[in-house]
Structure formats: structure tokens, C-alpha cells
Design a protein around this motif. Structure first.
Motif, PDB file in Angstrom:
ATOM      1  N   ILE B 150       6.644  -9.427 -19.341  1.00  0.00           N
ATOM      2  CA  ILE B 150       6.612 -10.360 -18.222  1.00  0.00           C
ATOM      3  C   ILE B 150       5.777  -9.728 -17.122  1.00  0.00           C
ATOM      4  O   ILE B 150       5.973  -8.557 -16.796  1.00  0.00           O
ATOM      5  N   ILE B 151       4.845 -10.472 -16.569  1.00  0.00           N
ATOM      6  CA  ILE B 151       4.090  -9.984 -15.408  1.00  0.00           C
ATOM      7  C   ILE B 151       4.437 -10.888 -14.229  1.00  0.00           C
ATOM      8  O   ILE B 151       4.325 -12.114 -14.329  1.00  0.00           O
ATOM      9  N   ILE B 152       4.903 -10.257 -13.161  1.00  0.00           N
ATOM     10  CA  ILE B 152       5.265 -11.011 -11.955  1.00  0.00           C
ATOM     11  C   ILE B 152       4.206 -10.750 -10.894  1.00  0.00           C
ATOM     12  O   ILE B 152       3.995  -9.602 -10.496  1.00  0.00           O
ATOM     13  N   GLY B 153       3.551 -11.806 -10.456  1.00  0.00           N
ATOM     14  CA  GLY B 153       2.612 -11.665  -9.343  1.00  0.00           C
ATOM     15  C   GLY B 153       3.359 -11.887  -8.035  1.00  0.00           C
ATOM     16  O   GLY B 153       4.005 -12.921  -7.864  1.00  0.00           O
ATOM     17  N   PHE B 154       3.288 -10.907  -7.138  1.00  0.00           N
ATOM     18  CA  PHE B 154       4.042 -10.977  -5.885  1.00  0.00           C
ATOM     19  C   PHE B 154       3.100 -10.630  -4.735  1.00  0.00           C
ATOM     20  O   PHE B 154       1.939 -10.312  -4.948  1.00  0.00           O
ATOM     21  N   ASP B 155       3.609 -10.691  -3.508  1.00  0.00           N
ATOM     22  CA  ASP B 155       2.750 -10.378  -2.363  1.00  0.00           C
ATOM     23  C   ASP B 155       2.992  -8.970  -1.813  1.00  0.00           C
ATOM     24  O   ASP B 155       2.629  -8.655  -0.688  1.00  0.00           O
ATOM     25  N   GLU B 156       3.629  -8.130  -2.629  1.00  0.00           N
ATOM     26  CA  GLU B 156       3.774  -6.707  -2.329  1.00  0.00           C
ATOM     27  C   GLU B 156       3.322  -5.947  -3.571  1.00  0.00           C
ATOM     28  O   GLU B 156       3.260  -6.524  -4.656  1.00  0.00           O
ATOM     29  N   ASP B 157       3.083  -4.637  -3.396  1.00  0.00           N
ATOM     30  CA  ASP B 157       2.575  -3.854  -4.527  1.00  0.00           C
ATOM     31  C   ASP B 157       3.592  -3.710  -5.658  1.00  0.00           C
ATOM     32  O   ASP B 157       3.228  -3.354  -6.779  1.00  0.00           O
ATOM     33  N   GLY B 158       4.853  -3.961  -5.332  1.00  0.00           N
ATOM     34  CA  GLY B 158       5.897  -3.825  -6.356  1.00  0.00           C
ATOM     35  C   GLY B 158       7.223  -3.648  -5.650  1.00  0.00           C
ATOM     36  O   GLY B 158       7.405  -4.115  -4.526  1.00  0.00           O
ATOM     37  N   LEU B 159       8.140  -2.960  -6.332  1.00  0.00           N
ATOM     38  CA  LEU B 159       9.468  -2.731  -5.783  1.00  0.00           C
ATOM     39  C   LEU B 159       9.447  -1.451  -4.942  1.00  0.00           C
ATOM     40  O   LEU B 159       8.914  -0.433  -5.374  1.00  0.00           O
ATOM     41  N   HIS B 160       9.992  -1.531  -3.744  1.00  0.00           N
ATOM     42  CA  HIS B 160      10.052  -0.364  -2.863  1.00  0.00           C
ATOM     43  C   HIS B 160      11.522  -0.003  -2.615  1.00  0.00           C
ATOM     44  O   HIS B 160      12.405  -0.850  -2.749  1.00  0.00           O
ATOM     45  N   THR B 161      11.738   1.242  -2.246  1.00  0.00           N
ATOM     46  CA  THR B 161      13.117   1.636  -1.924  1.00  0.00           C
ATOM     47  C   THR B 161      13.592   0.939  -0.651  1.00  0.00           C
ATOM     48  O   THR B 161      14.765   0.671  -0.482  1.00  0.00           O
ATOM     49  N   LYS B 162      12.656   0.640   0.252  1.00  0.00           N
ATOM     50  CA  LYS B 162      12.975  -0.156   1.436  1.00  0.00           C
ATOM     51  C   LYS B 162      11.910  -1.239   1.585  1.00  0.00           C
ATOM     52  O   LYS B 162      10.829  -1.146   0.995  1.00  0.00           O
ATOM     53  N   ASP B 163      12.198  -2.238   2.396  1.00  0.00           N
ATOM     54  CA  ASP B 163      11.229  -3.317   2.595  1.00  0.00           C
ATOM     55  C   ASP B 163       9.946  -2.754   3.204  1.00  0.00           C
ATOM     56  O   ASP B 163       9.954  -2.258   4.328  1.00  0.00           O
ATOM     57  N   PRO B 164       8.833  -2.817   2.491  1.00  0.00           N
ATOM     58  CA  PRO B 164       7.584  -2.252   3.007  1.00  0.00           C
ATOM     59  C   PRO B 164       7.096  -2.980   4.265  1.00  0.00           C
ATOM     60  O   PRO B 164       6.306  -2.439   5.022  1.00  0.00           O
ATOM     61  N   LYS B 165       7.592  -4.203   4.472  1.00  0.00           N
ATOM     62  CA  LYS B 165       7.203  -4.930   5.680  1.00  0.00           C
ATOM     63  C   LYS B 165       7.858  -4.300   6.925  1.00  0.00           C
ATOM     64  O   LYS B 165       7.365  -4.432   8.020  1.00  0.00           O
ATOM     65  N   GLU B 166       9.002  -3.615   6.680  1.00  0.00           N
ATOM     66  CA  GLU B 166       9.701  -2.982   7.803  1.00  0.00           C
ATOM     67  C   GLU B 166       9.404  -1.494   7.885  1.00  0.00           C
ATOM     68  O   GLU B 166       9.403  -0.909   8.952  1.00  0.00           O
ATOM     69  N   ASP B 167       9.148  -0.900   6.737  1.00  0.00           N
ATOM     70  CA  ASP B 167       8.901   0.545   6.695  1.00  0.00           C
ATOM     71  C   ASP B 167       7.733   0.786   5.745  1.00  0.00           C
ATOM     72  O   ASP B 167       7.908   0.874   4.535  1.00  0.00           O
ATOM     73  N   SER B 168       6.533   0.898   6.349  1.00  0.00           N
ATOM     74  CA  SER B 168       5.337   0.952   5.511  1.00  0.00           C
ATOM     75  C   SER B 168       5.236   2.273   4.743  1.00  0.00           C
ATOM     76  O   SER B 168       4.451   2.396   3.812  1.00  0.00           O
ATOM     77  N   SER B 169       6.055   3.264   5.131  1.00  0.00           N
ATOM     78  CA  SER B 169       5.995   4.547   4.422  1.00  0.00           C
ATOM     79  C   SER B 169       6.913   4.553   3.202  1.00  0.00           C
ATOM     80  O   SER B 169       6.955   5.522   2.453  1.00  0.00           O
ATOM     81  N   SER B 170       7.670   3.458   3.021  1.00  0.00           N
ATOM     82  CA  SER B 170       8.613   3.385   1.906  1.00  0.00           C
ATOM     83  C   SER B 170       7.861   3.494   0.580  1.00  0.00           C
ATOM     84  O   SER B 170       6.911   2.759   0.342  1.00  0.00           O
ATOM     85  N   PRO B 171       8.275   4.450  -0.256  1.00  0.00           N
ATOM     86  CA  PRO B 171       7.495   4.664  -1.487  1.00  0.00           C
ATOM     87  C   PRO B 171       7.688   3.533  -2.513  1.00  0.00           C
ATOM     88  O   PRO B 171       8.741   2.912  -2.584  1.00  0.00           O
ATOM     89  N   LEU B 172       6.613   3.299  -3.265  1.00  0.00           N
ATOM     90  CA  LEU B 172       6.645   2.320  -4.351  1.00  0.00           C
ATOM     91  C   LEU B 172       7.392   2.921  -5.540  1.00  0.00           C
ATOM     92  O   LEU B 172       7.167   4.070  -5.914  1.00  0.00           O
ATOM     93  N   ILE B 173       8.293   2.126  -6.129  1.00  0.00           N
ATOM     94  CA  ILE B 173       8.978   2.565  -7.344  1.00  0.00           C
ATOM     95  C   ILE B 173       8.070   2.198  -8.516  1.00  0.00           C
ATOM     96  O   ILE B 173       7.819   1.021  -8.752  1.00  0.00           O
ATOM     97  N   LYS B 174       7.562   3.198  -9.218  1.00  0.00           N
ATOM     98  CA  LYS B 174       6.617   2.898 -10.307  1.00  0.00           C
ATOM     99  C   LYS B 174       7.323   2.499 -11.600  1.00  0.00           C
ATOM    100  O   LYS B 174       6.779   1.767 -12.409  1.00  0.00           O
ATOM    101  N   HIS B 175       8.518   3.024 -11.768  1.00  0.00           N
ATOM    102  CA  HIS B 175       9.244   2.772 -13.012  1.00  0.00           C
ATOM    103  C   HIS B 175      10.735   2.803 -12.723  1.00  0.00           C
ATOM    104  O   HIS B 175      11.218   3.688 -12.031  1.00  0.00           O
ATOM    105  N   ILE B 176      11.460   1.837 -13.238  1.00  0.00           N
ATOM    106  CA  ILE B 176      12.897   1.804 -13.007  1.00  0.00           C
ATOM    107  C   ILE B 176      13.565   1.139 -14.208  1.00  0.00           C
ATOM    108  O   ILE B 176      12.980   0.243 -14.832  1.00  0.00           O
ATOM    109  N   THR B 177      14.751   1.620 -14.548  1.00  0.00           N
ATOM    110  CA  THR B 177      15.485   0.979 -15.636  1.00  0.00           C
ATOM    111  C   THR B 177      16.447  -0.054 -15.028  1.00  0.00           C
ATOM    112  O   THR B 177      16.758  -0.003 -13.838  1.00  0.00           O
ATOM    113  N   VAL B 178      16.919  -0.958 -15.869  1.00  0.00           N
ATOM    114  CA  VAL B 178      17.867  -1.976 -15.404  1.00  0.00           C
ATOM    115  C   VAL B 178      19.117  -1.292 -14.853  1.00  0.00           C
ATOM    116  O   VAL B 178      19.666  -1.705 -13.832  1.00  0.00           O
TER     117      VAL B 178
END
Lengths: 245, 245
Positions: B150-178
Motif C-alpha cells: 500500500i502506498i499512501i500519499g500524504f502532505d507530510e514526509d511520513g510518520l513523525h514522533t511529534k506533529d512536524p507542523k508543531e515541531d519541525s525538528s521531530s524526526p521522521l520514523i523510517k520504519h515501524i512495526t504494527v
């Protein structure tokens, strides 16, 4: 491709005034569907040809565009019309409906919606894809939904003994049984002679299974104001009734 | 209601260049579907209210209008896209897909078409009608069609530990299990805190059944050029992979 918006809007108004209790609307392809379906030979089935595949896509898009004019006009008249896409819910086998998802239509009718379907480019189990006519869809749905009657809006007053476009004195057939109709069609041998009934014959042949199931069909002239309204109300109206007999 | 045609056309072009072999496209409601669905409380079910019924009709028409822009853009890029209408082919039960007509989609994929579906106003066995999200549809179809991913097109680079709109330094999670994802969502207690993942969480929760069936999901930023292209090609791409683990 240009819709006759005046006619579409008048018919939406007539349907709104008649307020039939349980109505399914089905329209054909007109100048939207037919030229594309013909250009890409959709009815001849899939020929492993990329341009034909794109043509299938375009044909369905054209039908969606026409359907949008119809549904928008109905909603404008406060009719809760809902587009139901045949290519999403029907698969044919050698051009005949083989399976159709009925639940959405049944639920729509229960709530009081008016499902609006149309002749469409559809998938076919044997031939890849084909064209499903609004006429075949009409007979199928009338039977499955146990309709009280079928009303066909046409551009002639009804069925004539000869093509009224060629012989304006040809009398209108007010009532005919399927048996009589079959005898009449047998007399027509030459291919071109199918035009004697003003192009109605192909439509009617599709409807015969539903009529034989006891659902009478009434053909009226939709280009003349009030005819569809009168037909929907069950009032006396100029037209042709075809019954099982 | 105004579509971002530039983005739609660029994405159609990227899909055309990537030419994935077996693709189903699903889009959401955007500014077309959501405001109408909200105004008429479609998701709350049928409340025996004529204006709400007309609102259902309007919501579906708005989705058809948005879908037309998407499918036309794809056809313009020579992609044989075919609109498949969820309201014509799905019925839910208490908001969850209960039955779906799969044959047209399976046939479309066999021939090489790209079925295009969308979040839609649909009929519901218990509630009359409801809103079916594109996300629920995605997980359902991925599972039934045995999708590779499944490929999800979104308006952020992916899943972040915090909302990147509020904390731009929040790192992108590259890989995560369910499993990890579930632990993470449990830490989020306050309703407003669901925003920490940049609004992605609701989407991802819908996808979990498919991911648990072994279909990985990749979230990429569709607003940035080439990300969807790279994802479709299977190239290395900035984004978040969610896997069963």
C-alpha cells in the motif's frame, strides 16, 4: 457532446411534479456514449489493443458526464437522485447481464432515493468488455425489483405500424400484446426494415422478458411536454402499452 | 470546491512514468466531499430527514465531480483509468464494509485498467447510509486483491514522533512495526493529542488489518515531486514503512 439541457430540466420537473413513490431512472448514451463506443468498437469486445482500452475509459467518462447533467437536474428539482454506475455493479457474459449488485439499489429505494443508471461500457466474463444497453438494464431491473410497470420515454408518440418519420399517416398502436408484437416483427425480414417501427423495435425486443414476467411497458413521447408526467401519474396518455396479453 | 489540478496532473504524470503493473487508486474527499458530508451529517446515519437525503445525493455528486478531475488527468497521461463508484458496489454494516462487488475490479485489473475509487457516501444495512473512508476501502481492497503493498500519499514526509507542523525538528520514523505503532498510539491519551502524528494516526489505524495480513504500507509526501514516482518504482524514497514486524 452537448446535452439538451432544456429537455433534461423539463423532464426532471415533470418527475418532481408526478412524485412516483418508487422510481428507478435509466438513460441511454445519446451523443455522449454512442460515438465513442463506436469509434473504439467497445461492443466487439476486448481485442488486446491499448487504444481500445483507453477508449473504454473514455466511453465510461462520457457516460458519467451525461449522467451528471441528469442527476444534477433532478437534485435541482429536490429529487434525491443517486447515480448508480453499471460498470461498477454489473458484469455481463457474452453481452448479457450475468451478475449485478442489487443491495445498493434496494437500500436506495427503501430510503426513498431515486437510483439513476445508464447504458454503459461494462466488463464481460467472456469478451473482456462490452456495451450494456439501458434497455437490457431496464428489463433486468424491472424484473428483479418486481416493478409495477416500465415507462419508456422516446422521441415518437409510441409504436406505429410503419415508421411515422416516413409515413405520417401511420396509425399509433395504442395497445399490443407480446404475441402480436412477435408476429409483427416476424413479418419484418429485411434488416433495414427494422426501421418501420421508428427504431423502437430493438428497444422493445430487449423489454420482452420483463413484459413476459407480467410488467407492462408504456412507450410515450418524452419530447412532448406532460407525456412523461401523465405516464408517471398513471393518467390517460397518448402512447403504446405493451402487455403480456 | 476547487481541485488542485496542478498536483493532480503532476501525480498522474508520475504514475504514468512509473507504470506499475497492477494498480488500484483510491482518493479521499478533500474540499469536495467533506464539507457536504459534515453539513448533512451523513456519517451519523439516516435520520428520516428529507434535506439529509438530498445531502447524501449532493455528497455523492461532489465526489463524482472530484473523481472526474482525477480520472480525466490519468486518461490524459494515457493511463486507462476507470472510475469505480463505491456507493454502487459497497454496502456497509455499522460503518464497516459488509459486502463489495469485486468482479468488475478483478476484471479491470486483468485487462490492465487502473480502477479509481474514492471515499464516498454509501448505503449501510443498519444505519441507512454512512460515509466510507478511502482508508477503510484501501485496507479492504489491498487484502481482498492480495496487494503487494500500500502506498499512501500524504502532505507530510511520513510518520513523525511529534506533529512536524508543531515541531519541525521531530524526526521522521523510517520504519515501524504494527506492534510498535500500537504501543505508540496507546501513549496518546488526550483526544487532541491524536494530532501528534500529523493527522496520520486515523488513517493508519484503518490500514492495520491489511498490514497485519502481511501487506506493508509506505507513507510518502505526495506534495513533493517524484516521491510517489519513486514509491511506485520501488526505489529508495523518503517516507515511513509500516510492516507487520
Amino acid at each position: 457532446m452537448s446535452p439538451d439541457l432544456k429537455v433534461i430540466e423539463r423532464l426532471a420537473e415533470e418527475i418532481s411534479q408526478a412524485r412516483p413513490s418508487r422510481l428507478v431512472l435509466i438513460h441511454g448514451g445519446g451523443s455522449f456514449g454512442h460515438p465513442l463506443a463506436k469509434r473504439y468498437s467497445i461492443k466487439e469486445g476486448y481485442k488486446n489493443n491499448a487504444s481500445q482500452v483507453l477508449g473504454f475509459s473514455e466511453t465510461h467518462q462520457a457516460m458519467l458526464a451525461l449522467n451528471k447533467f441528469v442527476v444534477d437536474a433532478l437534485i435541482h428539482c429536490n429529487i434525491p437522485a443517486v447515480a448508480v454506475s453499471p460498470s461498477s455493479s454489473v458484469v455481463t457474459k457474452s453481452d448479457r447481464i450475468r451478475t449485478m449488485m442489487m443491495e445498493p439499489i434496494i437500500k436506495l429505494l427503501q430510503i426513498g432515493f431515486v437510483p439513476v443508471l445508464y447504458g454503459d461500457a461494462v466488463l464481460d466474463f467472456d469478451r473482456g468488455f462490452t456495451i450494456l444497453s439501458g434497455d437490457q438494464l431496464t428489463a433486468y431491473l424491472a424484473t428483479r425489483l418486481h416493478a409495477n410497470r416500465i415507462i419508456i420515454g422516446f422521441d415518437e408518440d409510441g409504436l406505429h405500424t410503419k415508421d411515422p418519420k416516413e409515413d405520417s399517416s401511420s396509425p399509433l398502436i395504442k395497445h399490443i400484446t407480446v404475441e402480436e408484437l412477435k408476429k409483427m416483427t416476424k413479418r419484418i425480414e429485411k434488416p433495414k426494415a427494422t426501421d418501420v417501427t421508428g427504431g423502437m423495435l430493438g428497444k422493445i425486443i430487449e423489454l420482452i422478458p420483463a413484459i413476459e414476467n407480467g410488467i407492462p411497458a408504456l412507450i410515450v413521447n418524452a419530447t412532448k411536454p406532460k407525456r412523461v408526467y401523465q405516464a408517471l401519474r398513471g393518467d390517460s396518455v397518448i402512447g403504446t402499452v405493451i402487455e403480456r396479453g
